[in-house]
Design a protein around this motif. Structure first.
Motif, PDB file in Angstrom:
ATOM      1  N   UNK A   1      -4.055   9.352 -14.482  1.00  0.00           N
ATOM      2  CA  UNK A   1      -4.492  10.495 -13.682  1.00  0.00           C
ATOM      3  C   UNK A   1      -4.087  10.372 -12.224  1.00  0.00           C
ATOM      4  N   UNK A   2      -4.092   9.160 -11.698  1.00  0.00           N
ATOM      5  CA  UNK A   2      -3.800   8.972 -10.271  1.00  0.00           C
ATOM      6  C   UNK A   2      -2.352   8.584  -9.983  1.00  0.00           C
ATOM      7  N   UNK A   3      -1.567   8.352 -11.041  1.00  0.00           N
ATOM      8  CA  UNK A   3      -0.198   7.901 -10.847  1.00  0.00           C
ATOM      9  C   UNK A   3       0.685   8.988 -10.228  1.00  0.00           C
ATOM     10  N   UNK A   4       0.433  10.253 -10.547  1.00  0.00           N
ATOM     11  CA  UNK A   4       1.286  11.337 -10.038  1.00  0.00           C
ATOM     12  C   UNK A   4       1.266  11.368  -8.516  1.00  0.00           C
ATOM     13  N   UNK A   5       0.084  11.316  -7.926  1.00  0.00           N
ATOM     14  CA  UNK A   5      -0.012  11.345  -6.465  1.00  0.00           C
ATOM     15  C   UNK A   5       0.587  10.094  -5.850  1.00  0.00           C
ATOM     16  N   UNK A   6       0.462   8.965  -6.538  1.00  0.00           N
ATOM     17  CA  UNK A   6       1.051   7.724  -6.043  1.00  0.00           C
ATOM     18  C   UNK A   6       2.579   7.854  -5.949  1.00  0.00           C
ATOM     19  N   UNK A   7       3.188   8.374  -7.017  1.00  0.00           N
ATOM     20  CA  UNK A   7       4.648   8.535  -7.034  1.00  0.00           C
ATOM     21  C   UNK A   7       5.075   9.561  -5.992  1.00  0.00           C
TER      22      UNK A   7
END
Length: 382
Positions: A334-340
């Motif tokens: 869930x949080x990987x998209x914003x990280x990338x």
């Protein structure tokens, strides 16, 4: 021409010590199972590799997978108590298989990110499903520009698209080869036609002829006749290695003497091996970095696989590195998209940073040439 390259060579030793690689700004992770923020990282996570690992275009997928595996080795050596594993999704480069494979990846909740899809056709088929599921994808090789125009929040591309490769190929044909009668052929695929259409547009009034063939076609006599009758002194082929080898061989057998130019889909040793002497002198364009751009990566890759990095090996390594950095920072699906989306760090091929559409912010296109049965780098096409 290699001396003309103007790409920053990263401090690869730091990049290869990947396991503790940080988030934006290059902060270090304190160790296995934890992050700088103190949040425990899950220790049973996976990243996915989505692309052809078998079939006629398997080599391109395997080169990427090798880069991904090297990144995993580097990460897991630093996180021995909290390792990440690889889940392979072998598409055989077939868009019809992509939706079912995408669903399989989505259903495995341990998969927090995908390296791929590798090809443009399968990306078009699978990426809507990844977007709906919120599963981030970083393609190291799919170059059709339209992929970034769909509003997919999970789509990222770790290389330049064909809107840069196409003009670079046309520029090379006009300015370096000095071709006055170029001909363009495509294989009708999402990738090949899309790229060839851009080359056609950039060649403009100089274009002397055009044709379309099909993947898995073996008799190109009609196209050969058109090319010879046109008086073409150069031909650009948009497509993949298997058909490119057959086409160039039939052109040479028919006595055509012009320069054969193709793309990253053809930049594979299988093309040279299948076309044999007919491939000599062929020019190949690719938004993929030559091995000597990152000598430490080249050395590590050769030590593991017994050969130099090949087409998109470095881009596969970089894409995997981003996802592994996210896992080290405690990110889940869930949080990987914003990280990338906010990632900004030097990789082995370029600065790894994305614009609002998920496109790479740093782009380079290189020319390669077949010489003495090998594909050798000539330098960056400016």
């Amino acid at each position: 021409m290699r001396s003309t390259l103007k790409i920053a060579v990263p401090v690869v030793a730091a990049v290869l010590a990947l396991g503790a690689c940080g988030t934006k700004g290059g902060s270090e992770s304190p160790g296995a199972g934890s992050t700088a923020g103190g949040k425990a990282a899950a220790c049973d996570l996976k990243i996915g590799m989505f692309g052809a690992l078998t079939g006629p275009n398997a080599n391109l997928g395997i080169y990427i997978q090798n880069g991904v595996n090297l990144a995993l080795d580097d990460y897991n050596a630093k996180h021995a108590d909290c390792k990440v594993t690889l889940a392979n999704f072998d598409s055989q480069g077939d868009p019809t298989q992509a939706p079912a494979l995408a669903k399989k990846a989505i259903d495995d909740k341990k998969v927090v990110g995908i390296v791929g899809p590798a090809f443009s056709g399968e990306s078009k088929a699978a990426d809507p499903l990844f977007n709906e599921a919120g599963l981030v994808t970083i393609t190291p090789s799919a170059t059709n520009p339209k992929l970034a125009d769909n509003g997919w929040k999970t789509f990222f591309r770790a290389l330049g698209n064909d809107a840069t490769q196409g003009p670079a190929a046309a520029k090379y044909i006009k300015d370096t080869l000095k071709a006055s009668k170029p001909f363009v052929v495509d294989d009708a695929s999402e990738y090949g036609k899309g790229l060839a259409d851009i080359v056609r547009q950039d060649l403009g009034s100089a274009l002397i002829g055009s044709d379309t063939v099909q993947q898995k076609q073996t008799d190109f006599s009609a196209t050969v006749t058109k090319v010879k009758a046109s008086g073409a002194d150069a031909l650009f082929y948009g497509g993949y290695a298997l058909e490119a080898a057959i086409l160039v061989k039939q052109l040479r057998d028919a006595g055509w003497k012009g320069t054969f130019v193709s793309d990253d889909g053809t930049k594979d040793q299988s093309y040279v091996d299948n076309a044999k002497a007919a491939a000599e002198g062929t020019i190949l364009t690719c938004p993929c970095a030559p091995p000597d751009v990152a000598p430490e990566f080249q050395k590590a890759y050769k030590a593991k696989f017994g050969q130099d990095p090949n087409t998109y090996s470095g881009e596969g390594y970089d894409a995997a590195t981003i996802l592994l950095d996210g896992i080290a920072a405690g990110k889940d699906r869930a949080s990987m998209v914003d990280f990338v989306k906010s990632y900004d760090k030097q990789g082995v091929t370029k600065r790894l940073k994305f614009d609002a559409k998920g496109e790479s912010s740093e782009i380079h296109v290189y020319a390669y040439k077949v010489e003495n049965g090998k594909i050798v780098p000539l330098g960056e096409i400016k």
